[in-house]
Design a protein around this motif. Structure first.
Motif, PDB file in Angstrom:
ATOM      1  N   ALA A  44       0.836  -1.213   0.000  1.00 19.81           N
ATOM      2  CA  ALA A  44       0.000   0.000   0.000  1.00 19.81           C
ATOM      3  C   ALA A  44       0.864   1.254   0.000  1.00 19.81           C
ATOM      4  O   ALA A  44       0.600   2.210  -0.750  1.00 19.81           O
ATOM      5  N   THR A  45       1.917   1.261   0.822  1.00 19.85           N
ATOM      6  CA  THR A  45       2.812   2.420   0.878  1.00 19.85           C
ATOM      7  C   THR A  45       3.534   2.616  -0.440  1.00 19.85           C
ATOM      8  O   THR A  45       3.699   3.756  -0.912  1.00 19.85           O
ATOM      9  N   MET A  46       3.970   1.521  -1.065  1.00 22.67           N
ATOM     10  CA  MET A  46       4.686   1.628  -2.337  1.00 22.67           C
ATOM     11  C   MET A  46       3.779   2.172  -3.439  1.00 22.67           C
ATOM     12  O   MET A  46       4.211   2.993  -4.256  1.00 22.67           O
ATOM     13  N   LEU A  47       2.521   1.736  -3.465  1.00 20.25           N
ATOM     14  CA  LEU A  47       1.580   2.249  -4.466  1.00 20.25           C
ATOM     15  C   LEU A  47       1.373   3.754  -4.306  1.00 20.25           C
ATOM     16  O   LEU A  47       1.352   4.507  -5.294  1.00 20.25           O
ATOM     17  N   VAL A  48       1.235   4.201  -3.050  1.00 24.39           N
ATOM     18  CA  VAL A  48       1.062   5.627  -2.810  1.00 24.39           C
ATOM     19  C   VAL A  48       2.341   6.394  -3.167  1.00 24.39           C
ATOM     20  O   VAL A  48       2.279   7.489  -3.735  1.00 24.39           O
ATOM     21  N   LEU A  49       3.492   5.815  -2.848  1.00 23.07           N
ATOM     22  CA  LEU A  49       4.762   6.461  -3.175  1.00 23.07           C
ATOM     23  C   LEU A  49       4.914   6.663  -4.676  1.00 23.07           C
ATOM     24  O   LEU A  49       5.245   7.760  -5.140  1.00 23.07           O
ATOM     25  N   VAL A  50       4.678   5.611  -5.441  1.00 24.15           N
ATOM     26  CA  VAL A  50       4.820   5.703  -6.901  1.00 24.15           C
ATOM     27  C   VAL A  50       3.792   6.682  -7.470  1.00 24.15           C
ATOM     28  O   VAL A  50       4.128   7.550  -8.294  1.00 24.15           O
ATOM     29  N   GLY A  51       2.547   6.577  -7.029  1.00 20.60           N
ATOM     30  CA  GLY A  51       1.507   7.460  -7.541  1.00 20.60           C
ATOM     31  C   GLY A  51       1.758   8.918  -7.212  1.00 20.60           C
ATOM     32  O   GLY A  51       1.580   9.808  -8.057  1.00 20.60           O
ATOM     33  N   SER A  52       2.186   9.190  -5.977  1.00 22.84           N
ATOM     34  CA  SER A  52       2.446  10.578  -5.590  1.00 22.84           C
ATOM     35  C   SER A  52       3.658  11.140  -6.325  1.00 22.84           C
ATOM     36  O   SER A  52       3.656  12.312  -6.723  1.00 22.84           O
ATOM     37  N   ASN A  53       4.691  10.322  -6.512  1.00 15.52           N
ATOM     38  CA  ASN A  53       5.859  10.795  -7.253  1.00 15.52           C
ATOM     39  C   ASN A  53       5.504  11.132  -8.699  1.00 15.52           C
ATOM     40  O   ASN A  53       5.970  12.140  -9.251  1.00 15.52           O
ATOM     41  N   ILE A  54       4.669  10.301  -9.322  1.00 14.58           N
ATOM     42  CA  ILE A  54       4.251  10.579 -10.703  1.00 14.58           C
ATOM     43  C   ILE A  54       3.470  11.888 -10.762  1.00 14.58           C
ATOM     44  O   ILE A  54       3.749  12.763 -11.593  1.00 14.58           O
ATOM     45  N   ALA A  77      -3.160  12.362   0.045  1.00 12.96           N
ATOM     46  CA  ALA A  77      -4.416  11.980   0.714  1.00 12.96           C
ATOM     47  C   ALA A  77      -5.395  11.356  -0.274  1.00 12.96           C
ATOM     48  O   ALA A  77      -6.079  10.372   0.047  1.00 12.96           O
ATOM     49  N   ALA A  78      -5.468  11.916  -1.486  1.00 13.75           N
ATOM     50  CA  ALA A  78      -6.367  11.360  -2.502  1.00 13.75           C
ATOM     51  C   ALA A  78      -5.940   9.946  -2.898  1.00 13.75           C
ATOM     52  O   ALA A  78      -6.777   9.040  -3.031  1.00 13.75           O
ATOM     53  N   LEU A  79      -4.635   9.734  -3.043  1.00 14.93           N
ATOM     54  CA  LEU A  79      -4.132   8.409  -3.414  1.00 14.93           C
ATOM     55  C   LEU A  79      -4.338   7.400  -2.286  1.00 14.93           C
ATOM     56  O   LEU A  79      -4.682   6.238  -2.533  1.00 14.93           O
ATOM     57  N   VAL A  80      -4.129   7.827  -1.051  1.00 14.08           N
ATOM     58  CA  VAL A  80      -4.357   6.939   0.097  1.00 14.08           C
ATOM     59  C   VAL A  80      -5.822   6.528   0.176  1.00 14.08           C
ATOM     60  O   VAL A  80      -6.144   5.371   0.468  1.00 14.08           O
ATOM     61  N   LEU A 125      10.000   9.452 -15.230  1.00 13.43           N
ATOM     62  CA  LEU A 125      10.616   8.129 -15.145  1.00 13.43           C
ATOM     63  C   LEU A 125      11.506   7.970 -13.913  1.00 13.43           C
ATOM     64  O   LEU A 125      11.336   7.002 -13.155  1.00 13.43           O
ATOM     65  N   PRO A 126      12.457   8.866 -13.680  1.00 11.29           N
ATOM     66  CA  PRO A 126      13.240   8.701 -12.448  1.00 11.29           C
ATOM     67  C   PRO A 126      12.409   8.827 -11.179  1.00 11.29           C
ATOM     68  O   PRO A 126      12.717   8.192 -10.168  1.00 11.29           O
ATOM     69  N   SER A 127      11.346   9.610 -11.224  1.00  7.23           N
ATOM     70  CA  SER A 127      10.474   9.738 -10.049  1.00  7.23           C
ATOM     71  C   SER A 127       9.754   8.423  -9.772  1.00  7.23           C
ATOM     72  O   SER A 127       9.599   8.028  -8.612  1.00  7.23           O
ATOM     73  N   VAL A 128       9.307   7.740 -10.828  1.00  6.35           N
ATOM     74  CA  VAL A 128       8.681   6.424 -10.677  1.00  6.35           C
ATOM     75  C   VAL A 128       9.680   5.432 -10.085  1.00  6.35           C
ATOM     76  O   VAL A 128       9.363   4.670  -9.152  1.00  6.35           O
ATOM     77  N   GLN A 129      10.897   5.434 -10.606  1.00  4.71           N
ATOM     78  CA  GLN A 129      11.922   4.519 -10.114  1.00  4.71           C
ATOM     79  C   GLN A 129      12.262   4.800  -8.658  1.00  4.71           C
ATOM     80  O   GLN A 129      12.410   3.876  -7.847  1.00  4.71           O
ATOM     81  N   ASP A 130      12.369   6.072  -8.306  1.00  3.74           N
ATOM     82  CA  ASP A 130      12.667   6.435  -6.922  1.00  3.74           C
ATOM     83  C   ASP A 130      11.546   5.976  -5.983  1.00  3.74           C
ATOM     84  O   ASP A 130      11.811   5.383  -4.932  1.00  3.74           O
ATOM     85  N   GLY A 131      10.283   6.221  -6.371  1.00  2.00           N
ATOM     86  CA  GLY A 131       9.165   5.792  -5.543  1.00  2.00           C
ATOM     87  C   GLY A 131       9.100   4.284  -5.397  1.00  2.00           C
ATOM     88  O   GLY A 131       8.839   3.764  -4.301  1.00  2.00           O
ATOM     89  N   PHE A 132       9.366   3.566  -6.495  1.00  2.00           N
ATOM     90  CA  PHE A 132       9.307   2.102  -6.449  1.00  2.00           C
ATOM     91  C   PHE A 132      10.380   1.531  -5.526  1.00  2.00           C
ATOM     92  O   PHE A 132      10.088   0.691  -4.661  1.00  2.00           O
ATOM     93  N   TRP A 133      11.621   1.994  -5.679  1.00  2.00           N
ATOM     94  CA  TRP A 133      12.711   1.405  -4.893  1.00  2.00           C
ATOM     95  C   TRP A 133      12.651   1.829  -3.437  1.00  2.00           C
ATOM     96  O   TRP A 133      12.994   1.038  -2.541  1.00  2.00           O
ATOM     97  N   MET A 134      12.216   3.055  -3.161  1.00  2.00           N
ATOM     98  CA  MET A 134      12.026   3.448  -1.767  1.00  2.00           C
ATOM     99  C   MET A 134      10.896   2.630  -1.126  1.00  2.00           C
ATOM    100  O   MET A 134      10.991   2.216   0.031  1.00  2.00           O
ATOM    101  N   GLY A 135       9.843   2.395  -1.898  1.00  3.06           N
ATOM    102  CA  GLY A 135       8.761   1.554  -1.405  1.00  3.06           C
ATOM    103  C   GLY A 135       9.203   0.122  -1.178  1.00  3.06           C
ATOM    104  O   GLY A 135       8.816  -0.516  -0.190  1.00  3.06           O
ATOM    105  N   MET A 136      10.040  -0.390  -2.077  1.00  2.00           N
ATOM    106  CA  MET A 136      10.570  -1.741  -1.908  1.00  2.00           C
ATOM    107  C   MET A 136      11.461  -1.831  -0.677  1.00  2.00           C
ATOM    108  O   MET A 136      11.459  -2.839   0.042  1.00  2.00           O
TER     109      MET A 136
END
Length: 230
Positions: A44-54, A77-80, A125-136
């Protein structure tokens, strides 16, 4: 910093949000009583991280600097809310298990921190990668800590997998041993503090070992020339 390999190392190890930045301790300590709880909140946190970064990366040029933080919080808040509704619809058991810690993702410093420090300054693209790896990175610590606490407290692993993966996953439960009495300390927040401390110490030891194995680069010797007055 935009290289995917660098972002992966930062998210999973060098700048891990839980072990290095020490962020998101409230859900980390409260929810990680089992592998499944940790995995569910981590996803759940990773999905919000990627979505918010995008989203932040898309609107970064249109948001005035003075109101950027309130705008970022509204996006998160909207993504959560979307993730909470999806979990309520498709993983109701996990939704009940995580409880208040799902909406509290809005206040998670990892998400607002990455939006402010990275996504607001970089392309999609780098924002998606950053959100994904931080979430991981966060998810991996949640799962490892949850596994430690579940094993010590109940003697099992992957208990309650059906609340995340469906009824078929009930067979994934592994009974390592049958304790006469549950080790209550492992299941309470103080046990989570102790477990997290061990993980941070282990990371520190591994980092020191890796530094010792790296070949030392000798500094070039500078010859001093003595000048005499003639």
């Amino acid at each position: 910093m935009n290289d995917n390999k660098t972002l992966m190392k930062n998210g999973l190890w060098n700048n891990n949000p839980a072990l290095v930045q020490i962020l998101g301790l409230c859900p980390l300590l409260a929810v990680s009583t089992s592998v499944i709880n940790g995995l569910g909140l981590g996803i759940a946190t990773m999905l919000v991280l990627v979505g918010s970064n995008i989203t932040v990366s898309l609107v970064r040029d249109y948001v005035p600097n003075e109101i950027r933080i309130p705008v970022f919080v509204m996006i998160i808040a909207a993504l959560v809310t979307c993730v909470q509704l999806l979990m309520n619809a498709y993983a109701y058991g996990l939704y009940l298990s995580l409880g208040i810690f799902i909406p509290l993702i809005v206040t998670n410093c990892i998400i607002i921190g990455r939006a402010e420090a990275f996504a607001s300054k970089n392309k999609i693209l780098p924002s998606v990668q950053d959100g994904f790896w931080m979430g991981m990175g966060m998810t991996s610590v949640l799962v490892v800590l949850g596994g430690m606490r579940e094993l010590l407290g109940s003697g099992t692993l992957f208990g309650g997998a059906n609340i995340l993966l469906g009824q078929w996953a009930s067979s994934l439960k592994i009974v390592v041993f049958h304790p006469d009495n549950s080790f209550l300390l492992a299941l309470l927040p103080p046990g989570a503090f102790i477990g997290l401390g061990f993980l941070i110490a282990l990371k520190s030891v591994i980092d020191k070992k890796m530094q010792q194995r790296q070949p030392k680069v000798e500094k070039p010797k500078i010859e001093r020339v003595r000048v005499t007055n003639q």
